[in-house]
Design an enzyme around this catalytic site. Sequence first.
Site, PDB file in Angstrom:
ATOM      1  N   THR A 232      -1.248  -4.482   3.161  1.00 46.01           N
ATOM      2  CA  THR A 232      -0.055  -4.664   2.035  1.00 46.01           C
ATOM      3  C   THR A 232      -0.771  -5.086   0.663  1.00 46.01           C
ATOM      4  O   THR A 232      -0.116  -5.500  -0.021  1.00 46.01           O
ATOM      5  CB  THR A 232       1.117  -5.779   2.508  1.00 46.01           C
ATOM      6  OG1 THR A 232       0.203  -7.041   2.915  1.00 46.01           O
ATOM      7  CG2 THR A 232       1.896  -5.363   3.600  1.00 46.01           C
ATOM      8  N   ARG A 234      -3.960  -3.396  -1.377  1.00 47.86           N
ATOM      9  CA  ARG A 234      -4.113  -2.151  -2.018  1.00 47.86           C
ATOM     10  C   ARG A 234      -4.781  -1.249  -1.472  1.00 47.86           C
ATOM     11  O   ARG A 234      -5.539  -1.214  -0.325  1.00 47.86           O
ATOM     12  CB  ARG A 234      -5.376  -2.655  -3.266  1.00 47.86           C
ATOM     13  CG  ARG A 234      -4.939  -3.515  -4.373  1.00 47.86           C
ATOM     14  CD  ARG A 234      -3.515  -2.897  -5.361  1.00 47.86           C
ATOM     15  NE  ARG A 234      -3.183  -3.649  -6.219  1.00 47.86           N
ATOM     16  CZ  ARG A 234      -2.066  -4.457  -6.147  1.00 47.86           C
ATOM     17  NH1 ARG A 234      -1.502  -4.409  -5.014  1.00 47.86           N
ATOM     18  NH2 ARG A 234      -1.629  -5.337  -7.206  1.00 47.86           N
ATOM     19  N   GLU A 263      -1.651   6.520  -4.254  1.00 51.71           N
ATOM     20  CA  GLU A 263      -0.119   6.160  -4.553  1.00 51.71           C
ATOM     21  C   GLU A 263       0.251   6.372  -5.803  1.00 51.71           C
ATOM     22  O   GLU A 263       1.597   6.680  -6.038  1.00 51.71           O
ATOM     23  CB  GLU A 263       0.108   4.937  -4.123  1.00 51.71           C
ATOM     24  CG  GLU A 263      -0.351   3.638  -5.053  1.00 51.71           C
ATOM     25  CD  GLU A 263      -0.011   2.050  -4.727  1.00 51.71           C
ATOM     26  OE1 GLU A 263       0.004   2.046  -3.349  1.00 51.71           O
ATOM     27  OE2 GLU A 263       0.614   1.739  -5.402  1.00 51.71           O
ATOM     28  N   HIS A 295       5.070   0.646  -1.535  1.00 54.25           N
ATOM     29  CA  HIS A 295       4.514  -0.703  -2.269  1.00 54.25           C
ATOM     30  C   HIS A 295       6.016  -1.480  -2.592  1.00 54.25           C
ATOM     31  O   HIS A 295       6.237  -1.700  -3.723  1.00 54.25           O
ATOM     32  CB  HIS A 295       3.924  -0.104  -3.529  1.00 54.25           C
ATOM     33  CG  HIS A 295       3.099  -1.039  -4.024  1.00 54.25           C
ATOM     34  ND1 HIS A 295       1.609  -1.006  -4.725  1.00 54.25           N
ATOM     35  CD2 HIS A 295       2.899  -2.423  -4.171  1.00 54.25           C
ATOM     36  CE1 HIS A 295       1.203  -2.070  -4.943  1.00 54.25           C
ATOM     37  NE2 HIS A 295       2.011  -2.866  -4.648  1.00 54.25           N
TER      38      HIS A 295
HETATM   39  P1  NAD Z   1      -5.341 -14.667  -3.588  1.00 55.32           P
HETATM   40  O1  NAD Z   1      -6.317 -14.599  -4.769  1.00 55.32           O
HETATM   41  O2  NAD Z   1      -4.559 -16.004  -3.458  1.00 55.32           O
HETATM   42  O3  NAD Z   1      -6.085 -14.455  -2.425  1.00 55.32           O
HETATM   43  C1  NAD Z   1      -7.154 -13.391  -2.102  1.00 55.32           C
HETATM   44  C2  NAD Z   1      -8.156 -13.737  -1.256  1.00 55.32           C
HETATM   45  O4  NAD Z   1      -9.017 -12.672  -0.798  1.00 55.32           O
HETATM   46  C3  NAD Z   1      -9.300 -14.889  -1.826  1.00 55.32           C
HETATM   47  O5  NAD Z   1      -9.177 -15.847  -0.932  1.00 55.32           O
HETATM   48  C4  NAD Z   1     -10.346 -14.280  -1.949  1.00 55.32           C
HETATM   49  O6  NAD Z   1     -11.568 -15.169  -1.888  1.00 55.32           O
HETATM   50  C5  NAD Z   1     -10.524 -13.369  -0.912  1.00 55.32           C
HETATM   51  N1  NAD Z   1     -11.468 -12.254  -0.914  1.00 55.32           N
HETATM   52  C6  NAD Z   1     -11.985 -11.581  -2.203  1.00 55.32           C
HETATM   53  N2  NAD Z   1     -12.942 -10.861  -1.678  1.00 55.32           N
HETATM   54  C7  NAD Z   1     -12.868 -10.636  -0.365  1.00 55.32           C
HETATM   55  C8  NAD Z   1     -13.883  -9.766   0.676  1.00 55.32           C
HETATM   56  N3  NAD Z   1     -14.711  -9.209   0.261  1.00 55.32           N
HETATM   57  N4  NAD Z   1     -13.397 -10.294   1.934  1.00 55.32           N
HETATM   58  C9  NAD Z   1     -12.619 -11.124   2.344  1.00 55.32           C
HETATM   59  N5  NAD Z   1     -11.657 -11.876   1.351  1.00 55.32           N
HETATM   60  C10 NAD Z   1     -12.011 -11.657   0.030  1.00 55.32           C
HETATM   61  O7  NAD Z   1      -4.306 -13.414  -3.701  1.00 55.32           O
HETATM   62  P2  NAD Z   1      -2.932 -13.292  -3.065  1.00 55.32           P
HETATM   63  O8  NAD Z   1      -1.998 -13.808  -4.085  1.00 55.32           O
HETATM   64  O9  NAD Z   1      -3.047 -13.695  -1.757  1.00 55.32           O
HETATM   65  O10 NAD Z   1      -3.092 -11.803  -3.071  1.00 55.32           O
HETATM   66  C11 NAD Z   1      -3.767 -10.549  -2.400  1.00 55.32           C
HETATM   67  C12 NAD Z   1      -3.573  -9.393  -2.838  1.00 55.32           C
HETATM   68  O11 NAD Z   1      -2.225  -8.872  -2.356  1.00 55.32           O
HETATM   69  C13 NAD Z   1      -3.702  -9.068  -3.992  1.00 55.32           C
HETATM   70  O12 NAD Z   1      -4.940  -9.045  -4.694  1.00 55.32           O
HETATM   71  C14 NAD Z   1      -2.995  -7.795  -4.243  1.00 55.32           C
HETATM   72  O13 NAD Z   1      -3.713  -6.527  -4.361  1.00 55.32           O
HETATM   73  C15 NAD Z   1      -2.018  -7.882  -2.975  1.00 55.32           C
HETATM   74  N6  NAD Z   1      -0.495  -7.679  -3.312  1.00 55.32           N
HETATM   75  C16 NAD Z   1       0.224  -6.642  -2.912  1.00 55.32           C
HETATM   76  C17 NAD Z   1       1.520  -6.891  -3.325  1.00 55.32           C
HETATM   77  C18 NAD Z   1       2.382  -5.691  -2.865  1.00 55.32           C
HETATM   78  O14 NAD Z   1       3.530  -5.467  -3.112  1.00 55.32           O
HETATM   79  N7  NAD Z   1       1.968  -4.932  -1.888  1.00 55.32           N
HETATM   80  C19 NAD Z   1       2.193  -7.989  -4.092  1.00 55.32           C
HETATM   81  C20 NAD Z   1       1.231  -8.599  -4.381  1.00 55.32           C
HETATM   82  C21 NAD Z   1      -0.132  -8.865  -4.226  1.00 55.32           C
END
Ligand code: NAD
Length: 343
Positions: A232, A234, A263, A295
């Site tokens: 969910t 990217r 997408e 999405h």
């Molecule tokens: P966040 O910044 O709170 O958490 C992201 C985490 O990923 C961080 O703890 C970071 O340290 C970690 N990270 C970075 N590089 C990494 C790696 N190589 N391996 C493992 N972990 C790693 O972000 P969040 O609010 O939890 O959102 C996460 C992701 O969800 C966003 O970046 C976005 O792409 C996606 N998202 C999708 C939707 C959707 O509608 N599908 C909506 C919102 C966010």
Amino acid sequence: MKTAVFSTRRYDKSLLAQANSEAGHELVFLQDRLTRDTAALAAGCAAVCVFVNDNVDAEVLSLLAAQGTRLVATRSTGYNHVDAGAAARLGIEVVRVTDYSPHSVAEFAVGLLLAVNRKIARASVRTREGNFELDGLMGFDLHGKTVGVVGTGKIGTIFARIMRGFGCTVLGHDPYPNPVFAAIGGRYVAAEELMARSDVISLHCPLTEDTRHIVNAQTLAGAKRGAILVNTSRGGLVDTEAAIQALKTAQLGGLAIDVYEQEASLFFQDLSSTIITDDVIQRLVSFPNVIVTGHQAFFTEEAIGQIMQTTIASISAFEQGAALVHRIPAAEPTRQPQPGHEK
Ligand code: NAD
């Protein structure tokens, strides 16, 4: 402030206008995606508001800068679609929505997992046609299984907490461990161990140069046979061709995705009356053990309301010269501690 709002859908228009009722910015709603061909539509707009499939690369940013744009506000948490370095060089500020209901995405990830494991969407299609057979609908108990969470930030940690509630063992991998994840009983392991031990792998890290195709032929070969992959986050995190091969050999037992690498030309549009030329997505949706949604994980009343309010607040702050609390840093994000972890 005059703001061009790209990729506008009906709900964006009404909710952003509602959030803007007091601030009174001049919003120019555009259905088009922002690309080099549509950048001219923002002429005269000091701010440009974009969404996940708008193209905010260096070329587009220089076109915008030449037209007087000084702020890009993305209505999303992820900002992989924005070249933050180029924006900084051009003197354009970029803001995102750091915090909006992370529950929206975490809960949807759980929904996708249940749907693919327990074949809920298939069952629903069957019963609509009067077929009440159970053949082909068997899943497995989540209770007692191991769930791997890649990225234990806001969303990943909430997902982990829900899975703990199901009675799962939860493993995590993140270069910046989150104490909350450990406090709810999650255990950090190396990426290889997470892949090897998990019955379910759920991706919650941002898309960066370091994480592109973090799930690929090699990592899938090292996964537990028959594991379910949920994405969910990217689309670019997964090498889709490799996932298709792993599905064909049953190395991957199921795939549930709300995001897809290609997408941009598909999602957020009704293409049901056209010929879809993307053979990869067509192959994906042909598998009985694959679920694709367009999405929509963020799409709850709570999340959308917060997205619109934060976006308008950022535009106002920029106009007033106030601090931009949701500013995107120009530096490579994965090399910096991620702010906003749940405390
Ligand atoms: P966040 O910044 O709170 O958490 C992201 C985490 O990923 C961080 O703890 C970071 O340290 C970690 N990270 C970075 N590089 C990494 C790696 N190589 N391996 C493992 N972990 C790693 O972000 P969040 O609010 O939890 O959102 C996460 C992701 O969800 C966003 O970046 C976005 O792409 C996606 N998202 C999708 C939707 C959707 O509608 N599908 C909506 C919102 C966010």
